[in-house]
Design a protein around this motif. Structure first.
Motif, PDB file in Angstrom:
ATOM      1  N   MET A 109       0.712  -1.232   0.113  1.00 37.45           N
ATOM      2  CA  MET A 109       0.109  -0.057   0.073  1.00 37.45           C
ATOM      3  C   MET A 109       1.064   1.334   0.090  1.00 37.45           C
TER       4      MET A 109
ATOM      5  N   GLU B 288       8.555   1.309   9.527  1.00 35.54           N
ATOM      6  CA  GLU B 288       7.154   1.805   9.032  1.00 35.54           C
ATOM      7  C   GLU B 288       6.130   1.697  10.086  1.00 35.54           C
TER       8      GLU B 288
ATOM      9  N   ARG C 238       7.493 -10.322  -0.987  1.00 34.05           N
ATOM     10  CA  ARG C 238       6.523  -9.959   0.048  1.00 34.05           C
ATOM     11  C   ARG C 238       5.349 -10.754   0.109  1.00 34.05           C
TER      12      ARG C 238
ATOM     13  N   ILE D 216       6.277 -13.325   2.451  1.00 40.28           N
ATOM     14  CA  ILE D 216       6.100 -12.673   3.747  1.00 40.28           C
ATOM     15  C   ILE D 216       4.642 -12.931   4.253  1.00 40.28           C
TER      16      ILE D 216
ATOM     17  N   ARG E  44       3.329  -0.954   4.107  1.00 37.28           N
ATOM     18  CA  ARG E  44       3.297  -2.002   2.882  1.00 37.28           C
ATOM     19  C   ARG E  44       2.210  -2.906   3.154  1.00 37.28           C
ATOM     20  N   ALA E  45       1.865  -3.567   1.881  1.00 36.07           N
ATOM     21  CA  ALA E  45       0.690  -4.664   2.214  1.00 36.07           C
ATOM     22  C   ALA E  45       1.120  -5.776   3.086  1.00 36.07           C
ATOM     23  N   GLU E  46       2.299  -6.145   2.988  1.00 37.82           N
ATOM     24  CA  GLU E  46       2.764  -7.309   4.239  1.00 37.82           C
ATOM     25  C   GLU E  46       2.707  -7.057   5.657  1.00 37.82           C
ATOM     26  N   THR E  47       3.112  -5.694   5.903  1.00 39.46           N
ATOM     27  CA  THR E  47       3.004  -5.075   6.953  1.00 39.46           C
ATOM     28  C   THR E  47       1.646  -4.905   7.835  1.00 39.46           C
ATOM     29  N   ALA E  48       0.684  -4.150   6.759  1.00 41.20           N
ATOM     30  CA  ALA E  48      -0.757  -4.121   7.070  1.00 41.20           C
ATOM     31  C   ALA E  48      -1.433  -5.353   7.511  1.00 41.20           C
TER      32      ALA E  48
ATOM     33  N   ILE F 285       0.153  -8.333   8.789  1.00 37.65           N
ATOM     34  CA  ILE F 285       0.597  -8.771  10.020  1.00 37.65           C
ATOM     35  C   ILE F 285       0.063  -7.983  11.063  1.00 37.65           C
TER      36      ILE F 285
END
Lengths: 247, 247
Positions: A1, A102, B92, B95, B225-229, B231
């Motif tokens: 995102m 982040e 990613r 992940i 980032r998508a993977e952070t969101a 998790i």
């Protein structure tokens, strides 16, 4: 995102009309990779002067210059959260650094422990990585990465005003659940402590448990990798005590 | 924070004295990489019979057999949580799959959206990756990975009994903070929805907002980032409505 806009972290002063020089790596990124040209606009931050828009004035193969136009956002700091972690394998340490920035960690403190399986952490590399993560996530602060020190030394000099939230894998299924544990806790300076792959030794665990300003917290019944525990713990802290919570 | 014990996900029946054959990849891993020998013990799970200890009876270069000894843990399922995500870049996406399994997601539903920047997801590869994560994190269930479908088609057939928690980046700084939003929500079947890098289109956003069983949730002021969101959202859900919370 992610947003498409190019943002650069530059350690120089900003001001209207001020000229800012790019490093060789930044010039390569901007002109070689992103194909930016003279006249294009980018966003800059330096950790002191907020975020500025700037126009490319000079574009060379290994150098370049920008002219500051105007401030687009004021300076702000992330919540007062530090992350203490034991470096793991390179790719997973990179994930810890990137995600911590982040998610809004102000300072990264790598430590060695008895079971640390990778004692080396190239601080310069981690700093570049942290800056890139700040550029990417829209932060205006510059996260700091400290040198690796033994956990015991860090704890012996610790100021107890800053509480430590310890993601304790041995607690799995016991202790207060995280949402209950964090609800109603005082805001203010905190650090999160994540162990190495393999966890802490019995001696380390006894020492951590004896310190009243260290709060152990379980993260569910499954075994989490170090980087997963770090991301989960930071997310929970942000949602309850950080800038994801109501002010 | 991994345990050293070797665990294998094997799609065969277990029972006392039952013989279990290894795949070529598992034989290579067990004997070539981990240097296990005849007589060594490992743990097995198949998603139905819980976790069993087993002894290596035969060790070849590309094959091997184990003998089941006894059940070490009963079968259990993770909380009833699915993850709907748009595949991003390969590393990613890996992940996202690995962390979703570690954190306790039962089913992975990859979708294409208007701004999906990577439409390919090799389902067989993602399944292997999900099983490896289950082996590593001590799970006894086998996470499932569905084929990629368009988000619109998935939503048009959706059973509203399963609510969707949508990590909505456009909400940054607005809406109810996540800890407040999740507190006191009903447990039961949920899915988490994560957008692609670049977010959702205006049309998709309007459609998502119009569906009453979809709950948007902001994840702080920085761009994740998508993977952070993914998790962060799973961690928050687990802490409030999943098996990290009090029963």
């Amino acid at each position: 995102m992610s947003k498409a806009k190019i943002r650069l972290c530059v350690d120089q002063q900003f001001g209207q009309g001020q000229s800012v020089r790019l490093s060789e790596a930044q010039a390569h990124y901007l002109f070689g990779v992103m194909r930016a040209r003279v006249g294009s606009r980018v966003l800059l931050f330096n950790g002191r002067d907020g975020e500025w828009s700037a126009e490319i004035a000079e574009a060379g193969k290994r150098k370049g210059a920008l002219t500051c136009l105007e401030q687009t956002r004021p300076q702000s700091q992330p919540p007062d959260l530090w992350l203490i972690f034991a470096p793991v394998k390179k790719a997973r340490t990179d994930i810890i650094v990137e995600k911590a920035v982040e998610l809004g960690v102000a300072r990264l403190l790598p430590v060695t422990t008895e079971f640390t399986n990778s004692e080396r952490l190239r601080r310069d590399r981690a700093e570049v990585h942290a800056r890139e993560a700040a550029e990417q996530c829209g932060a205006v602060h510059v996260p700091t990465v400290e040198n690796v020190v033994p956990l015991t030394r860090l704890l012996s000099k610790w100021d107890p005003v800053r509480r430590i939230l310890w993601a304790d894998e041995e607690l799995a299924g016991e202790g207060k659940p995280p949402a209950e544990l964090l609800a109603g806790r005082p805001k203010g300076p905190w650090a999160i402590l994540i162990g190495p792959e393999g966890g802490f030794s019995e001696g380390e665990r006894a020492r951590l448990r004896a310190l009243p300003w260290i709060q152990p917290m379980a993260l569910g019944p499954r075994t989490l990798r170090a980087e997963t525990a770090a991301i989960a713990a930071i997310s929970l802290w942000q949602a309850h005590l950080g800038d994801w919570a109501a002010p």
